[in-house]
Write an enzyme that holds these catalytic residues in place. Structure first.
Site, PDB file in Angstrom:
ATOM      1  CB  CYS A 119      -0.999  -0.030   1.157  1.00  0.00           C
ATOM      2  SG  CYS A 119      -2.385   1.119   0.907  1.00  0.00           S
ATOM      3  CG  HIS A 228      -3.807  -3.494   3.050  1.00  0.00           C
ATOM      4  ND1 HIS A 228      -2.963  -2.897   3.964  1.00  0.00           N
ATOM      5  CD2 HIS A 228      -4.345  -2.487   2.322  1.00  0.00           C
ATOM      6  CE1 HIS A 228      -3.007  -1.580   3.816  1.00  0.00           C
ATOM      7  NE2 HIS A 228      -3.838  -1.308   2.821  1.00  0.00           N
ATOM      8  CD  GLU A 230      -1.500  -5.636   5.601  1.00  0.00           C
ATOM      9  OE1 GLU A 230      -2.380  -4.810   5.918  1.00  0.00           O
ATOM     10  OE2 GLU A 230      -1.140  -5.792   4.419  1.00  0.00           O
TER      11      GLU A 230
END
Length: 272
Positions: A119, A228, A230
């Site tokens: 990001c 994202h 993660e």
């Protein structure tokens, strides 16, 4: 823990934020749990921070780590770095982070340090290499609104929002098991306008926005994505594959660093 069995170290930058009640606001250095946890669990590496590091310290600090993850953040890269004024003064900036991370990108690529951008980190990489950003993708004709629905619970904010088309033959496509498209989440207002030097776009959203980049002449793992991975990376096959591949790369660098250190220690001293 013996140095040989210690996990590799992954440098993660700090966000600079003012936190606390209005009359007691203080500066804090912040790292999001979800990013650190993805490195710890998904890459099996140890997240580390270097609070208050400066750009001139970057080369020496990079020599002590085995990889870099440039995280997302509520703040944006200051547009002066790509020659534009601030379009929306209400949006947060973090120039102290910019100073360090833009230097980290260039130094990590030059030194062959594994690099993963997410990001804001994806956008930092593009800007560090001479690219520019759209400051409001949702205001562009024919483009999607890539921002998250902030009124919904986090689980829904981070849910898959749209497909991305993957570039055949790219590392990202290989990590996706050869798929041509994958579903990703979307929590950003800015995006790549002009691609940075040496970068190759390897994923696009339905509106044509670049969603992932790789490096044409990378010496080690080097990948950046606009979404994202993660977020609960262990629950998503592509996210798991991204962090696992990054983990393999940082362990390889750690092994090489240890081998170089042993060779240096064993070398005979050169007479003065």
């Amino acid at each position: 823990m013996h140095v040989e069995s210690a996990p590799p170290w992954v440098w993660m930058p700090a966000d600079h934020r003012l936190m606390g009640e209005t009359l007691h606001t203080q500066p804090y250095l912040v790292l999001g749990d979800k990013y650190a946890r993805a490195v710890k669990v998904g890459a099996q590496a140890q997240p580390v921070m270097f609070p208050l590091a400066s750009a001139d310290e970057v080369p020496a600090l990079l020599a002590q780590v085995d990889g870099v993850v440039l995280t997302g953040s509520p703040s944006n890269v200051h547009p002066r770095h790509f020659g534009e004024p601030v379009a929306d003064p209400s949006l947060p900036l973090d120039e102290a982070r910019d100073e360090v991370t833009l230097a980290v990108v260039r130094a990590a690529l030059a030194a062959g340090v594994p690099l993963l951008g997410i990001c804001r980190g994806f956008q930092e990489i593009n800007v560090a290499l001479g690219g520019s950003l759209h400051q409001a993708v949702h205001a562009l004709p024919g483009h999607l609104d890539h921002r998250e629905p902030k009124h919904l619970p986090l689980e829904q904010q981070y849910a898959p929002r749209h497909a991305v088309t993957l570039q055949p033959g790219s590392l990202l496509q290989a990590l996706a098991g050869g798929a041509m498209t994958v579903q990703v989440n979307s929590l950003h207002g800015q995006g790549i306008k002009r691609l940075g030097q040496g970068l190759r776009a390897v994923a696009h959203a339905p509106d044509g926005l670049i969603e992932a980049v790789e490096f044409e002449h990378a010496r080690a793992f080097a990948l950046a994505v606009q979404w994202h991975p993660e977020w609960r990376c262990w629950d998503d096959p592509l996210s798991s594959a991204i962090f696992a591949a990054f983990g393999r790369a940082v362990r390889q660098r750690r092994q090489q660093r240890l081998a170089d250190a042993r060779a240096y220690a064993a070398a005979p001293e050169t007479p003065a």
